[in-house]
Design a protein around this motif. Structure first.
Motif, short mmCIF file in Angstrom:
data_model
loop_
_atom_site.label_atom_id
_atom_site.label_comp_id
_atom_site.label_asym_id
_atom_site.label_seq_id
_atom_site.Cartn_x
_atom_site.Cartn_y
_atom_site.Cartn_z
N LEU A 34 -1.01 2.72 3.96
CA LEU A 34 -0.03 1.63 3.86
C LEU A 34 1.24 2.12 3.16
N LEU A 59 -1.62 -3.58 -3.70
CA LEU A 59 -1.39 -4.29 -2.43
C LEU A 59 -0.20 -5.23 -2.56
N GLU A 63 3.32 -5.20 -0.48
CA GLU A 63 3.82 -6.36 0.27
C GLU A 63 5.19 -6.80 -0.25
N ALA A 171 -10.15 -2.13 5.20
CA ALA A 171 -9.80 -3.18 4.25
C ALA A 171 -10.98 -4.09 3.89
N GLY B 61 -2.27 -8.49 3.70
CA GLY B 61 -2.30 -7.21 4.41
C GLY B 61 -3.11 -7.24 5.69
#
Lengths: 236, 107
Positions: A34, A59, A63, A171, B61
Motif C-alpha cells: 500500500l 492504515l 488513507e 487484509a 482500505g
C-alpha cells in the motif's frame, strides 16, 4: 543493559505454535504494498513501520495521505485508533516491573506494545523470573518488530505483483487472527463479557461517532464487564 | 510531497507513542493484584474487541471492497476451523487469505 539469555528466550518465543508471526507478516506485507502504491519510497516505508509499529494507525496514515488530510487530522485520527495501547500498556507493564531495572528502559521498551507481542507476553510472563521479565519482553518486541519491518520491505518490493484480490486476502488475515485470539481469551465470565460487549458497543458507538467508537465502545464495555464480573464474584 | 510524507510519519508515530508512554507512567502506581489492574485488563480486551469489530464490519482500505456478508462468512468459517483444530492459529489464518482472495475474485 539487557540480559542476553532472557532477551534471546523472548526473541525465539515468536516461533511458538500460536505465534502472531504469520498474521503480522501478512498485514505488514499489505501495508508495504500500500505504501508503495501511494507513493512512499522504501526508506519512508521502513521508517514508518519501525517508528509507528501499530497497524491501524499506519492504515489511517496511508488513507489520510491519499485524501490529503492535514497533519493535525492525521495526528488525532491515529491517536484515537491507537489509544487502545494505553490500557494494553497498563495491563501489562505492572507485571514487568522490578526495582533493579532502570526507569528509562521501560520508556524505550513500551514502543514494542502492539497486540502481537502483548499477547505472547500475557501468556508467558509467569514462566519468566520477575527480575528478567523486561529483558524477555524486549526480546519478544524486537522479534515482532523485525518481522513487521522485513514484511513491510518485502511487501514494498512485491507490490507490483500483488493484484487486488491478493491484497484483500492479505487484509483479512489480521482480523481473523485477532478473532481467534479474542475467543481463546474468553476464559472467565469477566473476560468473555469484555470481549463480547466490546464488539457490540464498538459497533453501536460507530453510529454515534466513527472516530470515537473504539475508545467509547471499549471503555463502556470494559467497565461494564469489570463490574458484572466483580458482582458475580461477590455473590458466589 | 516528500516532506509531507515524513511529517505524516512523524505525526503518526508520535500519536501512537503517547498512549504507550502514558501507559508506562500510569503503570508505576498500579499493583498487579489490584482491582484497578483487573479493570484495565477488561478495558484492554474490550477496546481490542471493539477495534476488531470495526475492522470486520466497517473496514478501511482493501477490505472495504468486499461485501460485508463475504467478510463475515470468512471470519466465521475460520473461527470454526480454529475451534475444531483445537485452537491452532496457523490453519485459520492461512486459510482466511486464500478463502477471501478466492471469494472476492469469483463472486
Amino acid at each position: 543493559m539487557v540480559n542476553t539469555k532472557y532477551f534471546l528466550k523472548g526473541f525465539i518465543s515468536i516461533k511458538g505454535a500460536n505465534s502472531p508471526a504469520i498474521a503480522l507478516a501478512a498485514s505488514f506485507i499489505a501495508i508495504g504494498a500500500l505504501f508503495k502504491n501511494i507513493g512512499l519510497n522504501i526508506q519512508e516505508s521502513i521508517f514508518s513501520t519501525f517508528l509507528t509499529y501499530a497497524l491501524p494507525g499506519s492504515l489511517i496514515m496511508a488513507e489520510s495521505l491519499i485524501v490529503g488530510a492535514s497533519l493535525l487530522n492525521i495526528f488525532l485520527a491515529v491517536w484515537l485508533v491507537n489509544a487502545r495501547l494505553y490500557p494494553m500498556t497498563v495491563s501489562l507493564f505492572p507485571l514487568l516491573t522490578h526495582k533493579s531495572q532502570p526507569r528509562l528502559k521501560y520508556y524505550l521498551a513500551c514502543h514494542f506494545i502492539a497486540v502481537s507481542a502483548w499477547l505472547i507476553m500475557k501468556e508467558n510472563y509467569k514462566s519468566v523470573e520477575r527480575k528478567y521479565r523486561l529483558d524477555f519482553w524486549i526480546g519478544v518486541g524486537v522479534a515482532n518488530l523485525s518481522v513487521a519491518v522485513s514484511a513491510t520491505a518485502f511487501g514494498f518490493f512485491i507490490a507490483d505483483y500483488l493484484n487486488k484480490d491478493m491484497m484483500i486476502g492479505l487484509a483479512i488475515v489480521n482480523p481473523v487472527y485477532f478473532t481467534c485470539v479474542m475467543v481463546s481469551a474468553m476464559k472467565t465470565i469477566q473476560m468473555s463479557l469484555a470481549v463480547i460487549l466490546g464488539s457490540i458497543f464498538g459497533i453501536l458507538f460507530y453510529f454515534v461517532s466513527p472516530e470515537w467508537c473504539i475508545l467509547f465502545g471499549g471503555f463502556t464495555a470494559g467497565t461494564l464487564a469489570f463490574f458484572i464480573g466483580e458482582l458475580k464474584w461477590q455473590l458466589t | 510531497m516528500a516532506t509531507n510524507i515524513v511529517l505524516a510519519i512523524l505525526a503518526t508515530s508520535f500519536a501512537t507513542y503517547i498512549s504507550r508512554f502514558f501507559g508506562v507512567i500510569t503503570s508505576k502506581k498500579i499493583k498487579e493484584n489490584s482491582k484497578f489492574f483487573k479493570w484495565f485488563n477488561c478495558l484492554a480486551y474490550s477496546t481490542l474487541s471493539a477495534l476488531l469489530a470495526r475492522l470486520v464490519i466497517f473496514p478501511a482500505g482493501a477490505l472495504a471492497e468486499v461485501d460485508y456478508s463475504v467478510r463475515f462468512i470468512v471470519v466465521f468459517i475460520c473461527l470454526m476451523i480454529f475451534l475444531i483444530s483445537k485452537k491452532n492459529f496457523v490453519y485459520p489464518t492461512v486459510l482466511s487469505a486464500l478463502l477471501l482472495a478466492f471469494l472476492s475474485s469469483n463472486f
